[in-house]
Write a protein that holds these residues in place. Structure first.
Motif, PDB file in Angstrom:
ATOM      1  N   GLU A   6    -121.833  92.447 -22.412  1.00  0.00           N
ATOM      2  CA  GLU A   6    -122.877  93.003 -23.281  1.00  0.00           C
ATOM      3  C   GLU A   6    -123.782  91.875 -23.815  1.00  0.00           C
ATOM      4  OE1 GLU A   6    -121.290  95.468 -26.432  1.00  0.00           O
ATOM      5  OE2 GLU A   6    -123.047  94.932 -27.671  1.00  0.00           O
ATOM      6  N   GLU A   7    -123.170  90.803 -24.274  1.00  0.00           N
ATOM      7  CA  GLU A   7    -123.947  89.675 -24.812  1.00  0.00           C
ATOM      8  C   GLU A   7    -124.738  88.984 -23.702  1.00  0.00           C
ATOM      9  OE1 GLU A   7    -124.411  88.614 -28.097  1.00  0.00           O
ATOM     10  OE2 GLU A   7    -123.584  90.638 -28.342  1.00  0.00           O
ATOM     11  N   GLU A   8    -124.112  88.841 -22.534  1.00  0.00           N
ATOM     12  CA  GLU A   8    -124.766  88.187 -21.404  1.00  0.00           C
ATOM     13  C   GLU A   8    -125.948  89.016 -20.911  1.00  0.00           C
ATOM     14  OE1 GLU A   8    -122.345  85.587 -18.356  1.00  0.00           O
ATOM     15  OE2 GLU A   8    -122.675  87.585 -17.506  1.00  0.00           O
ATOM     16  N   GLY A   9    -125.854  90.327 -21.139  1.00  0.00           N
ATOM     17  CA  GLY A   9    -126.921  91.242 -20.740  1.00  0.00           C
ATOM     18  C   GLY A   9    -128.248  90.942 -21.426  1.00  0.00           C
ATOM     19  N   LYS A  10    -128.181  90.173 -22.491  1.00  0.00           N
ATOM     20  CA  LYS A  10    -129.415  89.827 -23.222  1.00  0.00           C
ATOM     21  C   LYS A  10    -130.162  88.680 -22.548  1.00  0.00           C
ATOM     22  CE  LYS A  10    -127.197  91.141 -27.582  1.00  0.00           C
ATOM     23  NZ  LYS A  10    -126.505  90.590 -28.771  1.00  0.00           N
ATOM     24  N   LEU A  11    -129.558  88.131 -21.488  1.00  0.00           N
ATOM     25  CA  LEU A  11    -130.157  86.973 -20.823  1.00  0.00           C
ATOM     26  C   LEU A  11    -130.620  87.339 -19.413  1.00  0.00           C
ATOM     27  CD1 LEU A  11    -127.276  84.469 -21.668  1.00  0.00           C
ATOM     28  CD2 LEU A  11    -129.446  84.693 -22.914  1.00  0.00           C
ATOM     29  N   ASP A  12    -131.625  86.601 -18.938  1.00  0.00           N
ATOM     30  CA  ASP A  12    -132.026  86.748 -17.542  1.00  0.00           C
ATOM     31  C   ASP A  12    -131.215  85.722 -16.733  1.00  0.00           C
ATOM     32  OD1 ASP A  12    -133.161  86.876 -15.061  1.00  0.00           O
ATOM     33  OD2 ASP A  12    -135.235  86.941 -15.795  1.00  0.00           O
ATOM     34  N   VAL A  13    -130.015  86.140 -16.365  1.00  0.00           N
ATOM     35  CA  VAL A  13    -129.050  85.223 -15.751  1.00  0.00           C
ATOM     36  C   VAL A  13    -129.630  84.557 -14.506  1.00  0.00           C
ATOM     37  CG1 VAL A  13    -126.793  85.101 -14.608  1.00  0.00           C
ATOM     38  CG2 VAL A  13    -127.063  86.461 -16.687  1.00  0.00           C
ATOM     39  N   GLU A  14    -130.209  85.377 -13.643  1.00  0.00           N
ATOM     40  CA  GLU A  14    -130.711  84.854 -12.362  1.00  0.00           C
ATOM     41  C   GLU A  14    -131.801  83.802 -12.568  1.00  0.00           C
ATOM     42  OE1 GLU A  14    -130.315  84.084  -8.688  1.00  0.00           O
ATOM     43  OE2 GLU A  14    -128.970  85.432  -9.767  1.00  0.00           O
ATOM     44  N   ALA A  15    -132.736  84.090 -13.470  1.00  0.00           N
ATOM     45  CA  ALA A  15    -133.837  83.147 -13.705  1.00  0.00           C
ATOM     46  C   ALA A  15    -133.322  81.832 -14.298  1.00  0.00           C
ATOM     47  CB  ALA A  15    -134.867  83.770 -14.652  1.00  0.00           C
ATOM     48  N   LEU A  16    -132.354  81.941 -15.188  1.00  0.00           N
ATOM     49  CA  LEU A  16    -131.790  80.727 -15.800  1.00  0.00           C
ATOM     50  C   LEU A  16    -131.070  79.865 -14.763  1.00  0.00           C
ATOM     51  CD1 LEU A  16    -130.440  82.245 -19.162  1.00  0.00           C
ATOM     52  CD2 LEU A  16    -132.309  80.585 -18.916  1.00  0.00           C
ATOM     53  N   ILE A  17    -130.377  80.523 -13.843  1.00  0.00           N
ATOM     54  CA  ILE A  17    -129.679  79.770 -12.790  1.00  0.00           C
ATOM     55  C   ILE A  17    -130.706  79.094 -11.880  1.00  0.00           C
ATOM     56  CG2 ILE A  17    -128.247  79.991 -10.713  1.00  0.00           C
ATOM     57  CD1 ILE A  17    -126.667  82.175 -12.185  1.00  0.00           C
ATOM     58  N   GLU A  18    -131.754  79.858 -11.528  1.00  0.00           N
ATOM     59  CA  GLU A  18    -132.812  79.296 -10.674  1.00  0.00           C
ATOM     60  C   GLU A  18    -133.411  78.040 -11.306  1.00  0.00           C
ATOM     61  OE1 GLU A  18    -134.131  79.302  -7.732  1.00  0.00           O
ATOM     62  OE2 GLU A  18    -132.367  80.557  -7.341  1.00  0.00           O
ATOM     63  N   GLU A  19    -133.688  78.137 -12.595  1.00  0.00           N
ATOM     64  CA  GLU A  19    -134.282  77.013 -13.310  1.00  0.00           C
ATOM     65  C   GLU A  19    -133.325  75.810 -13.300  1.00  0.00           C
ATOM     66  OE1 GLU A  19    -135.692  78.167 -17.198  1.00  0.00           O
ATOM     67  OE2 GLU A  19    -136.243  76.085 -17.701  1.00  0.00           O
ATOM     68  N   ALA A  20    -132.049  76.091 -13.476  1.00  0.00           N
ATOM     69  CA  ALA A  20    -131.059  75.009 -13.454  1.00  0.00           C
ATOM     70  C   ALA A  20    -131.018  74.350 -12.078  1.00  0.00           C
ATOM     71  CB  ALA A  20    -129.676  75.553 -13.830  1.00  0.00           C
ATOM     72  N   MET A  21    -131.082  75.175 -11.027  1.00  0.00           N
ATOM     73  CA  MET A  21    -130.993  74.633  -9.659  1.00  0.00           C
ATOM     74  C   MET A  21    -132.151  73.674  -9.370  1.00  0.00           C
ATOM     75  SD  MET A  21    -128.160  75.796  -8.376  1.00  0.00           S
ATOM     76  CE  MET A  21    -128.185  75.621  -6.598  1.00  0.00           C
ATOM     77  N   GLN A  22    -133.269  73.894 -10.053  1.00  0.00           N
ATOM     78  CA  GLN A  22    -134.423  72.998  -9.872  1.00  0.00           C
ATOM     79  C   GLN A  22    -134.156  71.585 -10.400  1.00  0.00           C
ATOM     80  OE1 GLN A  22    -137.038  74.011  -8.068  1.00  0.00           O
ATOM     81  NE2 GLN A  22    -135.911  75.964  -7.937  1.00  0.00           N
ATOM     82  N   THR A  23    -133.153  71.460 -11.274  1.00  0.00           N
ATOM     83  CA  THR A  23    -132.883  70.138 -11.862  1.00  0.00           C
ATOM     84  C   THR A  23    -131.792  69.385 -11.115  1.00  0.00           C
ATOM     85  OG1 THR A  23    -131.110  70.883 -13.354  1.00  0.00           O
ATOM     86  CG2 THR A  23    -133.375  71.139 -14.153  1.00  0.00           C
ATOM     87  N   PHE A  24    -131.321  69.972 -10.014  1.00  0.00           N
ATOM     88  CA  PHE A  24    -130.230  69.374  -9.230  1.00  0.00           C
ATOM     89  C   PHE A  24    -130.558  67.934  -8.824  1.00  0.00           C
ATOM     90  CE2 PHE A  24    -128.245  68.285  -5.194  1.00  0.00           C
ATOM     91  CZ  PHE A  24    -126.921  68.607  -5.418  1.00  0.00           C
ATOM     92  N   GLU A  25    -129.610  67.050  -9.069  1.00  0.00           N
ATOM     93  CA  GLU A  25    -129.781  65.647  -8.663  1.00  0.00           C
ATOM     94  C   GLU A  25    -128.560  65.187  -7.890  1.00  0.00           C
ATOM     95  OE1 GLU A  25    -131.356  62.283 -11.258  1.00  0.00           O
ATOM     96  OE2 GLU A  25    -131.208  63.970 -12.674  1.00  0.00           O
ATOM     97  N   PHE A  26    -128.794  64.345  -6.898  1.00  0.00           N
ATOM     98  CA  PHE A  26    -127.723  63.786  -6.081  1.00  0.00           C
ATOM     99  C   PHE A  26    -127.730  62.277  -6.293  1.00  0.00           C
ATOM    100  CE2 PHE A  26    -126.096  61.937  -2.196  1.00  0.00           C
ATOM    101  CZ  PHE A  26    -125.001  62.747  -1.884  1.00  0.00           C
ATOM    102  N   ILE A  27    -126.642  61.752  -6.789  1.00  0.00           N
ATOM    103  CA  ILE A  27    -126.589  60.322  -7.131  1.00  0.00           C
ATOM    104  C   ILE A  27    -125.566  59.616  -6.247  1.00  0.00           C
ATOM    105  CG2 ILE A  27    -126.091  58.658  -8.974  1.00  0.00           C
ATOM    106  CD1 ILE A  27    -126.735  60.997 -10.967  1.00  0.00           C
ATOM    107  N   GLU A  28    -126.010  58.557  -5.566  1.00  0.00           N
ATOM    108  CA  GLU A  28    -125.064  57.691  -4.825  1.00  0.00           C
ATOM    109  C   GLU A  28    -124.572  56.642  -5.812  1.00  0.00           C
ATOM    110  OE1 GLU A  28    -124.048  57.763  -1.682  1.00  0.00           O
ATOM    111  OE2 GLU A  28    -125.556  58.904  -0.543  1.00  0.00           O
ATOM    112  N   LEU A  29    -123.262  56.526  -5.936  1.00  0.00           N
ATOM    113  CA  LEU A  29    -122.734  55.587  -6.939  1.00  0.00           C
ATOM    114  C   LEU A  29    -122.659  54.172  -6.407  1.00  0.00           C
ATOM    115  CD1 LEU A  29    -119.912  57.972  -8.110  1.00  0.00           C
ATOM    116  CD2 LEU A  29    -121.949  57.420  -9.401  1.00  0.00           C
TER     117      LEU A  29
END
Ligand code: ATP
Ligand code: MG
Length: 383
Positions: free
Chosen positions: A360-383
């Motif tokens: 019910e609480e999660e229903g107040k969020l646009d889950v898919e859009a938030l995940i999409e936005e997060a995926m845009q920040t993906f970084e790959f780091i070689e240590l």
């Protein structure tokens, strides 16, 4: 006479028909662990030998090898032809300057003209007359001279065993995406799965700008420390600050952690699928904090299809701390940097949240859009 490192391996023996495959992966891992140090790696039956190596880096070689999963033990030793004079000469170098000792011989080559007992007696006797300060004690000697007569006309002479990391070679048990926080638990969880042969790829969620550069450096350091065991020198990161903001703005405060964890799992699953990882790994332990009740764990499992492995589920915090000290991640884990979970931390997190309430609480969020936005920040780091 050549100075060598003798490597004995553990459970690989048990793997029947797969043995060849396990040994190939194991030797690739040994090579990876020794990368950057001059050496040769040879396989003889049931053993590996590191030869012709940079002697100045001997300690480092022993240390790196003892961390490779699948290594049962290793020894500093001497490789000689298997005649008694050569074995004796090596034994004089391995034997202590004084005190009690015992010679213990193992013959892989059963056609060798002398029995193990005869080799023990002959070399022991010659050592006694060679060095007057030595005494034989077969029950509780202060030192050992081990002689290992191999099948190929050689013998190995050494004085001690350094225990290895045990486990199975990394890369022989599939691959998992490790949710790596800056805490004590998740590096240990990654270590545990790698020990069973899994390839462990770390993923970290940060909350920049709420968390700073120091927090990121800390996680990179943890991933680097872990890579000494996992042999994976990479880190993936994703920003979840905008998700935390949204949850904070729109949802009940007591579900903060629960909801964020569900986002982390969803994002992790997408990344895992993209890279072909077969499961998620977390450092959760039953009852450790409010979000790690069986209800809490169930609510995160509910949003993913991939299995979630939690190798620390039955560990006490004390046991986890002990292990983290042993593997060398503890000191870094306790450095005081903000973790993304501590930003927006609720005062009273829900301990046994009902799934209907969460949804019910999660229903107040646009889950898919938030995940999409997060995926845009993906970084790959070689240590
Ligand atoms: P500690 O209890 O010592 O802080 P922890 O960070 O592992 O260790 P929690 O914060 O309760 O404990 O998190 C539980 C699990 O969720 C972690 O073990 C980790 O697998 C995952 N996790 C938490 N925060 C993050 C994060 N920022 N990035 C990636 N995974 C995380
Ligand atoms: Mg934490």
């Amino acid at each position: 006479m050549e100075k060598v490192v003798i490597i004995r391996y553990a459970e690989i023996h048990l793997k029947g028909k797969n043995r060849g495959y396990f040994e190939r992966v194991f030797s690739v891992n040994l090579e990876r662990a020794l990368k950057g140090i001059r050496h040769e790696l040879h396989r003889t039956s049931g053993r590996y030998l590191v030869a012709n190596f940079d002697e100045e880096r001997f300690e480092e070689i022993m240390e790196r090898i003892s961390r490779v999963f699948g290594v049962h033990s290793c020894s500093e030793g001497l490789l000689v032809p298997n005649d008694m004079d050569s074995i004796f000469e090596a034994a004089t170098r391995v034997a202590p300057a004084g005190g009690t000792f015992k010679v213990e011989t193992h013959r892989a080559d059963k056609r060798y003209p002398l029995t193990s007992m005869e080799v023990n007696a002959a070399i022991g006797g010659r050592l006694l007359s060679f060095r007057r300060e030595l005494k034989v004690d077969v029950h509780s000697p202060e030192a050992y001279v081990y002689i290992d007569v191999r099948e190929n006309g050689t013998a190995l002479v050494f004085g001690s065993f350094v225990p290895g990391a045990g486990g199975m070679p990394v890369g022989t048990s599939g691959s998992g995406l490790l949710l790596l926080s800056g805490g004590i638990d998740s590096p240990v969880a990654g270590y545990m799965m790698a020990k069973r042969g899994m390839t462990v790829e770390p993923l970290h969620f940060h909350s920049y700008p709420y968390t700073n550069e120091g927090a990121k450096e800390k996680v990179k350091e943890l991933a680097a420390l872990l890579s000494r065991y996992t042999l994976v020198g990479r880190l993936r990161t994703v920003n979840v600050a905008h998700i935390q903001e949204e949850i904070h703005k729109k949802c009940a405060a007591d579900l903060n952690v629960t909801l964020l964890r569900r986002f982390m799992f969803r994002i992790a699953e997408r990344i895992a699928e993209r890279m072909g990882a077969q499961c998620l790994i977390t450092g959760e332990s039953l009852g450790q904090v409010a979000s790690q009740t069986v209800e809490g764990l169930t609510s995160s499992n509910a949003v993913v299809k991939l299995p979630v492995l939690r190798p620390l589920i039955g560990f006490d915090k004390e046991e986890i701390i002990e292990r983290s000290r042993k593997i060398g991640t503890y000191e870094t884990s306790v450095l005081p940097y903000e973790d993304c979970c501590t930003v927006f931390l609720p005062e009273h997190p829900a301990i046994k949240p009902k799934l209907s309430y969460i949804e019910e609480e999660e229903g107040k969020l646009d889950v898919e859009a938030l995940i999409e936005e997060a995926m845009q920040t993906f970084e790959f780091i070689e240590l």
